[in-house]
Design a protein around this motif. Sequence first.
Motif, mmCIF file in Angstrom:
data_model
loop_
_atom_site.group_PDB
_atom_site.id
_atom_site.type_symbol
_atom_site.label_atom_id
_atom_site.label_comp_id
_atom_site.label_asym_id
_atom_site.label_seq_id
_atom_site.Cartn_x
_atom_site.Cartn_y
_atom_site.Cartn_z
ATOM 1 N N ARG A 284 -141.559 -36.129 -21.565
ATOM 2 C CA ARG A 284 -142.310 -37.351 -21.238
ATOM 3 C C ARG A 284 -142.852 -37.368 -19.808
ATOM 4 N NH1 ARG A 284 -140.126 -43.051 -23.501
ATOM 5 N NH2 ARG A 284 -142.152 -44.069 -23.763
ATOM 6 N N GLY A 288 -146.612 -35.814 -20.303
ATOM 7 C CA GLY A 288 -147.334 -37.058 -20.539
ATOM 8 C C GLY A 288 -146.907 -37.788 -21.800
ATOM 9 N N GLU A 289 -147.392 -39.007 -21.924
ATOM 10 C CA GLU A 289 -147.001 -39.900 -23.010
ATOM 11 C C GLU A 289 -147.438 -39.376 -24.378
ATOM 12 O OE1 GLU A 289 -144.688 -43.171 -23.840
ATOM 13 O OE2 GLU A 289 -145.230 -42.411 -21.856
ATOM 14 N N PHE A 292 -145.186 -36.545 -25.533
ATOM 15 C CA PHE A 292 -143.904 -37.143 -25.913
ATOM 16 C C PHE A 292 -143.993 -37.795 -27.289
ATOM 17 C CE2 PHE A 292 -141.967 -41.416 -26.106
ATOM 18 C CZ PHE A 292 -140.623 -41.061 -26.230
ATOM 19 N N LEU A 293 -145.084 -38.538 -27.525
ATOM 20 C CA LEU A 293 -145.273 -39.227 -28.800
ATOM 21 C C LEU A 293 -145.371 -38.224 -29.949
ATOM 22 C CD1 LEU A 293 -145.837 -41.895 -30.328
ATOM 23 C CD2 LEU A 293 -148.269 -41.516 -29.857
#
Length: 421
Positions: A284, A288-289, A292-293
């Motif tokens: 994360r 980055g987001e 991570f997602l």
Amino acid sequence: MSTEPSDPKRKPLLTRLGPGLITGAADDDPGGIATHSQVGAQFGLGLIWMPVLAYPLMTAIQAICARIGRVTGEGLAANMAHVLPRWLVHVIVGLLLVANTVNIGANLAAMGAAAKLLLGWGEIGFAIAFAAASLLLQVFLPYHRYVHVLKWLTMSLFAYVAVVFTVAIDWAEVARAVFLPQLTLSRETLIAIVAVFGTTISPYMFFWQSAEEVEDEKLSDDGSLLDHPDKAPVELNRITWDTLLGMGFSTLISFFIVLTTAVTLNAQGITDIASSADAARALRPIAGEFAFLLFSLGIIGTGLLALPVLAGSAAYAVGELRGWRTGLEHRPENARAFYGVIALSFGFGLLMLFLPIDPIKALFWSAVLNGLIAVPLMIATMLVVSSRRHLGAFVAPIGLRIMGWLATAVMAGAALLMFIL
């Protein structure tokens, strides 16, 4: 307009893919994600050649298992009973049931942890919901419909391909690491190699792909190849491509998981990953987001794909050995014992969430069990596929047998190393 009946030879290849594709994709379950994440984090690009090396070995043994099921019209456990003492087959199937149940529990824990990472709550609740959804689909959705659900779930693995493109990668360096590896033999390296082979060539995959070939044969009412040898060229060619593509898909995803964690976590000095959820959590702040997602959703998607394969393969093995009516196409009331094994596997898997058992240690011991089971199982499988008494003219060609025995030798070496280390 032509009124000729459809010719299976003319069907697009993708519509004929199934057992091999689903089996290969299910190999990248949350436990496999954790193993490959740890390899990438700990060794960087140092062991990225491992999935590539494992590809021909896993393809050979899976193609052999599929061949046995399609040729004989019986699953792997029933065929094993022809070449091993029945008591030994019972022991192997019993160990498989235990290992698969432990894997189910560990996968449910990983899926619940991934859901909590995404939403911030509900770890146990989501694990129970995932188990219930998977069980209900297996019990109440006929195989000819459920197989389409499983095929769509394989798409969740592309999350790990997408993650790679969220970070900067020196592809020339990756190519050097794959084709000109610098291997330092240490205890840690050997443990990682054993772990990769253990999570790649797994007994539950043998039973599942063989059993699904039998399911497909019954569904199409084609009969075994021993009874209908005229169908052999088309069917054996389909099995070859189905397995090559399915195991290739599995290898590709494993490769990208190692690559992602190598160029992110290892590059940032993070070298210890305890679980797939840990890998997502560590990604994360680095990647980055979005990365991570994708990684977190991939854990849930692959878990939903692996759960029915783990529970189903155990039920097929037990049912075939006990002479029960088996198959996901049967209604629950017509195959109570078969579905009972599936339900018990989920029940005991969920029970692990409430016991003082470390899920990582559980995965380790399930890997040990898989290593123990794999060797005699693969030897028995090779004896069956080489026996003209059992397969007649459909014994495996010499090249496939050589690769199958090589895979067996590699797993025997991995199991031995596991005990030594």
